[in-house]
Design a protein around this motif. Structure first.
Motif, PDB file in Angstrom:
ATOM      1  N   GLN A  96     -10.593  -2.374   6.045  1.00 38.71           N
ATOM      2  CA  GLN A  96      -9.984  -2.714   4.765  1.00 38.71           C
ATOM      3  C   GLN A  96     -10.992  -3.461   3.911  1.00 38.71           C
ATOM      4  O   GLN A  96     -11.500  -4.518   4.303  1.00 38.71           O
ATOM      5  CB  GLN A  96      -8.743  -3.585   4.958  1.00 38.71           C
ATOM      6  N   PHE A 150      -8.623  -2.956  11.257  1.00 41.90           N
ATOM      7  CA  PHE A 150      -7.279  -2.830  11.797  1.00 41.90           C
ATOM      8  C   PHE A 150      -7.215  -1.681  12.793  1.00 41.90           C
ATOM      9  O   PHE A 150      -7.685  -0.575  12.528  1.00 41.90           O
ATOM     10  CB  PHE A 150      -6.262  -2.555  10.690  1.00 41.90           C
ATOM     11  N   TYR A 195      -9.103   1.422  11.303  1.00 42.41           N
ATOM     12  CA  TYR A 195      -9.288   1.404   9.861  1.00 42.41           C
ATOM     13  C   TYR A 195     -10.103   0.170   9.479  1.00 42.41           C
ATOM     14  O   TYR A 195     -10.064  -0.849  10.147  1.00 42.41           O
ATOM     15  CB  TYR A 195      -7.941   1.301   9.139  1.00 42.41           C
ATOM     16  N   GLY A 203     -10.511  -3.013  -3.128  1.00 41.04           N
ATOM     17  CA  GLY A 203     -10.655  -1.862  -4.007  1.00 41.04           C
ATOM     18  C   GLY A 203     -10.624  -0.513  -3.313  1.00 41.04           C
ATOM     19  O   GLY A 203     -10.508   0.519  -3.973  1.00 41.04           O
ATOM     20  N   HIS A 204     -10.731  -0.536  -1.973  1.00 41.60           N
ATOM     21  CA  HIS A 204     -10.744   0.729  -1.234  1.00 41.60           C
ATOM     22  C   HIS A 204      -9.497   0.939  -0.395  1.00 41.60           C
ATOM     23  O   HIS A 204      -9.331   1.987   0.222  1.00 41.60           O
ATOM     24  CB  HIS A 204     -11.960   0.794  -0.311  1.00 41.60           C
ATOM     25  N   GLY A 205      -8.629  -0.021  -0.358  1.00 37.08           N
ATOM     26  CA  GLY A 205      -7.488   0.103   0.532  1.00 37.08           C
ATOM     27  C   GLY A 205      -7.966   0.135   1.970  1.00 37.08           C
ATOM     28  O   GLY A 205      -8.894  -0.582   2.349  1.00 37.08           O
ATOM     29  N   LEU A 206      -7.361   0.979   2.770  1.00 31.32           N
ATOM     30  CA  LEU A 206      -7.784   1.148   4.153  1.00 31.32           C
ATOM     31  C   LEU A 206      -8.427   2.517   4.313  1.00 31.32           C
ATOM     32  O   LEU A 206      -7.909   3.512   3.811  1.00 31.32           O
ATOM     33  CB  LEU A 206      -6.581   1.044   5.104  1.00 31.32           C
ATOM     34  N   GLY A 220      -3.872   4.082  -0.938  1.00 25.91           N
ATOM     35  CA  GLY A 220      -4.261   3.594  -2.242  1.00 25.91           C
ATOM     36  C   GLY A 220      -4.948   2.248  -2.086  1.00 25.91           C
ATOM     37  O   GLY A 220      -5.019   1.692  -0.985  1.00 25.91           O
ATOM     38  N   PHE A 243       0.828  -1.194   0.000  1.00 23.47           N
ATOM     39  CA  PHE A 243       0.000   0.000   0.000  1.00 23.47           C
ATOM     40  C   PHE A 243       0.864   1.246   0.000  1.00 23.47           C
ATOM     41  O   PHE A 243       1.815   1.356   0.772  1.00 23.47           O
ATOM     42  CB  PHE A 243      -0.892   0.045   1.236  1.00 23.47           C
ATOM     43  N   LEU A 289     -10.095   5.258   7.171  1.00 21.37           N
ATOM     44  CA  LEU A 289     -10.096   5.601   8.589  1.00 21.37           C
ATOM     45  C   LEU A 289     -11.524   5.736   9.110  1.00 21.37           C
ATOM     46  O   LEU A 289     -12.332   6.475   8.540  1.00 21.37           O
ATOM     47  CB  LEU A 289      -9.325   6.905   8.804  1.00 21.37           C
TER      48      LEU A 289
END
Lengths: 116, 113
Positions: free
Chosen positions: B37, B90, B35, B40-43, A107, A91, B45
């Motif tokens: 996860q 996370f 976070y 397609g969106h990553g992480l 990302g 990432f 907040l």
């Protein structure tokens, strides 16, 4: 608003090949920080590097190197002579200097598979 | 060196139930984060905390509640779980204020049926 794009969702290479993971970012701030994190199959994200916007010097750490180019808003990550243990999701992330809560924008991640 | 511990590691629950995810850190870091996860969106907040008794919303706070009565603990509660909250969660911490590197827990995989 800040944004990070990792266009490569998945990359597959054979061991010992070099591989570059792309990261393009958007920000209106002049002061910001860029990060790379590694997420191995175990799941826990591990910090790899942080760079600030005033330091465009490329960095090398063993087989890892990072190319920061403000002109193209990119912060690419290269693994030289890849190994199976490099298989992970990587990432890229951005943080603007004046944001209130260390709000990292991540990302979507690039899944790297290194085959023996 | 325990670092950040999240529990449970896996959780299955039903729509409408209340669920609490636990996060404990042993470093006395000031900042803590939650976070989620998703593919397609990553992480993204959810909430963060700058210190005990100080919390603030992140990018996707709706449907979540946090508290931080002690520096080392930062639980995340889903008051009435929905299927859209199925995700990997996370917890993370950092030493100081903005732009410090984050230390992450191992994550909690939550499924809402």
């Amino acid at each position: 608003a800040q944004k990070v794009t990792q266009a490569q969702t998945e990359i597959s290479v054979v061991e010992k090949e070099d591989v570059t993971l792309d990261c393009v970012y958007e920000t209106r701030d002049t002061t910001y920080y860029l990060f790379w994190y590694k997420q191995p199959p175990s799941g826990e994200l591990v910090f790899l590097i942080r760079r600030n916007s005033f330091d465009e010097q490329n960095e090398i750490s063993g087989r890892y190197s990072w190319n920061f180019q403000k002109s193209t808003s990119s912060f690419n990550f290269t693994i030289t002579a890849s190994q199976v243990v490099d298989s992970a999701v990587y990432f890229c992330a951005l943080s603007e200097a004046d944001n209130a809560g260390n709000m990292l924008t991540f990302g979507g991640g690039t899944r790297l598979m290194v085959k023996p | 060196d325990a670092g950040i511990t999240q529990s449970p590691r896996y959780k299955i629950t039903e729509t409408g139930r209340q669920v609490t995810l636990m996060c404990h850190q042993t470093w006395s870091h000031s900042y803590m984060f939650w976070y989620r996860q998703d593919l397609g969106h990553g992480l993204r907040l959810i909430y963060y905390s700058a210190a005990a008794d100080i919390t603030d919303k992140g990018e996707v706070p709706d449907g979540y509640v946090v508290s931080r009565s002690k520096t080392e603990n930062f639980p995340l509660t889903l008051e009435s779980a929905t299927r859209s909250q199925t995700s990997v969660y996370f917890c993370a911490s950092s030493v100081g204020a903005t732009n410090e590197k984050l230390f992450f827990g191992s994550g909690t995989q939550l499924s809402v049926l």
